[in-house]
Enzyme design. Structure first.
Site, PDB file in Angstrom:
ATOM      1  N   ASP A 207       0.858  -1.192   0.000  1.00  9.30           N
ATOM      2  CA  ASP A 207       0.000   0.000   0.000  1.00  9.30           C
ATOM      3  C   ASP A 207       0.890   1.236   0.000  1.00  9.30           C
ATOM      4  OD1 ASP A 207      -2.909   0.989   0.290  1.00  9.30           O
ATOM      5  OD2 ASP A 207      -1.739   2.238   1.642  1.00  9.30           O
TER       6      ASP A 207
HETATM    7  N1  DGT Z   1       3.164   3.628 -12.568  1.00 10.69           N
HETATM    8  C1  DGT Z   1       3.162   4.213 -11.340  1.00 10.69           C
HETATM    9  N2  DGT Z   1       2.135   3.961 -10.474  1.00 10.69           N
HETATM   10  C2  DGT Z   1       2.214   4.570  -9.263  1.00 10.69           C
HETATM   11  C3  DGT Z   1       3.238   5.457  -8.894  1.00 10.69           C
HETATM   12  N3  DGT Z   1       2.985   5.880  -7.608  1.00 10.69           N
HETATM   13  C4  DGT Z   1       1.859   5.266  -7.203  1.00 10.69           C
HETATM   14  N4  DGT Z   1       1.412   4.474  -8.192  1.00 10.69           N
HETATM   15  C5  DGT Z   1       0.235   3.613  -8.175  1.00 10.69           C
HETATM   16  C6  DGT Z   1       0.613   2.226  -7.706  1.00 10.69           C
HETATM   17  C7  DGT Z   1      -0.676   1.737  -7.126  1.00 10.69           C
HETATM   18  O1  DGT Z   1      -1.452   1.151  -8.166  1.00 10.69           O
HETATM   19  C8  DGT Z   1      -1.342   2.998  -6.633  1.00 10.69           C
HETATM   20  C9  DGT Z   1      -1.192   3.119  -5.126  1.00 10.69           C
HETATM   21  O2  DGT Z   1      -2.437   2.834  -4.551  1.00 10.69           O
HETATM   22  P1  DGT Z   1      -2.618   1.550  -3.608  1.00 10.69           P
HETATM   23  O3  DGT Z   1      -1.361   1.256  -2.867  1.00 10.69           O
HETATM   24  O4  DGT Z   1      -3.871   1.748  -2.828  1.00 10.69           O
HETATM   25  O5  DGT Z   1      -2.813   0.334  -4.626  1.00 10.69           O
HETATM   26  P2  DGT Z   1      -4.036   0.097  -5.608  1.00 10.69           P
HETATM   27  O6  DGT Z   1      -5.305   0.566  -5.001  1.00 10.69           O
HETATM   28  O7  DGT Z   1      -3.683   0.641  -6.959  1.00 10.69           O
HETATM   29  O8  DGT Z   1      -4.045  -1.470  -5.774  1.00 10.69           O
HETATM   30  P3  DGT Z   1      -4.178  -2.539  -4.586  1.00 10.69           P
HETATM   31  O9  DGT Z   1      -4.844  -1.863  -3.416  1.00 10.69           O
HETATM   32  O10 DGT Z   1      -2.776  -2.990  -4.277  1.00 10.69           O
HETATM   33  O11 DGT Z   1      -5.004  -3.656  -5.205  1.00 10.69           O
HETATM   34  O12 DGT Z   1      -0.687   4.106  -7.215  1.00 10.69           O
HETATM   35  C10 DGT Z   1       4.286   5.700  -9.846  1.00 10.69           C
HETATM   36  O13 DGT Z   1       5.237   6.453  -9.614  1.00 10.69           O
HETATM   37  N5  DGT Z   1       4.201   5.061 -11.034  1.00 10.69           N
END
Ligand code: DGT
Length: 209
Positions: A76
């Site tokens: 996260d």
């Molecule tokens: N490509 C890219 N993505 C980034 C960057 N910084 C943050 N992110 C994305 C990665 C994650 O998909 C998102 C962070 O949000 P979370 O940690 O809540 O994960 P997310 O909700 O996307 O998926 P998850 O909860 O792990 O199923 O932001 C970056 O520098 N580059």
């Protein structure tokens, strides 16, 4: 030993694949707000580690049924800026306000990690940790910010910026682990895998000749 990424993040999957791994993906669907609300005034590291742990925990039974011998990785990410921990901006207006605060400033991108080992379908070991990376933001113009927000990218990522995609034009530099900013710290995952008795090089795809 099957590697499972408990994340819907295309960035995390691409990073692991680029680093030689071929994880199965099982999305946790965890209600992050509910997990955070159940914590009492958590420290930033505690918050992102608790969220990563909740995501990993949420998929263990499903993984055990499909892959009795597996290692599950969950993450996260949140941005600490001006003393506030922020995730993904919910609206374009909030993304614009975030960038008004970030431009020309520095923040810390924190990524919590949780690793669980399953042997014979049973949880045998687990490890967790957080990586902090300092991010120095550039000073995009209003026109540039409007154009960036219009792409929709800032609303999909923690901190409303990316390092390796369109947001990269507005990041002057980082101090610390860049992979953690993108979404998963390769060196920290290597360490956490070792803590649960798994060597990352044994998970690398067989090198094609
Ligand atoms: N490509 C890219 N993505 C980034 C960057 N910084 C943050 N992110 C994305 C990665 C994650 O998909 C998102 C962070 O949000 P979370 O940690 O809540 O994960 P997310 O909700 O996307 O998926 P998850 O909860 O792990 O199923 O932001 C970056 O520098 N580059």
């Amino acid at each position: 030993m099957r590697l499972v990424l408990a994340s819907q993040s295309p960035a995390r999957l691409a990073l692991l694949r680029g680093a030689g791994l071929d994880p199965a993906v099982v999305v946790s669907g965890v209600d992050e707000d509910a997990v955070a609300a159940a914590l009492t005034d958590p420290a930033p590291d505690e918050l992102v580690t608790a969220l990563a742990t909740a995501k990993g925990n949420a998929v263990l039974d499903q993984v055990a049924a499909a892959h009795p011998d597996a290692v599950v990785v969950a993450c996260d990410s949140m941005l600490s800026i001006g003393g506030e921990m922020v995730g993904k901006p919910a609206t374009p207006d909030l993304a614009r306000r975030r960038w008004a605060r970030m431009a020309g400033q520095s923040g810390e991108l924190l990524t919590g990690h949780a690793v669980f080992r399953l042997d014979g379908g049973q949880r045998t070991k687990e490890a967790a940790g957080t990586r902090r990376t300092t991010v120095h933001f550039g000073q995009p113009s209003e026109t540039e910010i409007d154009a960036y927000i219009a792409t929709g990218e800032p609303l999909q990522v923690a901190g409303a910026f990316t390092l390796d995609a369109l947001g990269g034009w507005f990041v002057e530099g980082v101090e610390g682990d860049p992979s953690s900013v993108i979404g998963i710290s390769l060196p920290l995952v290597r360490q956490l895998l070792a803590e649960v008795g798994v060597s990352v090089v044994n998970l690398w795809r067989p090198s094609t000749s």
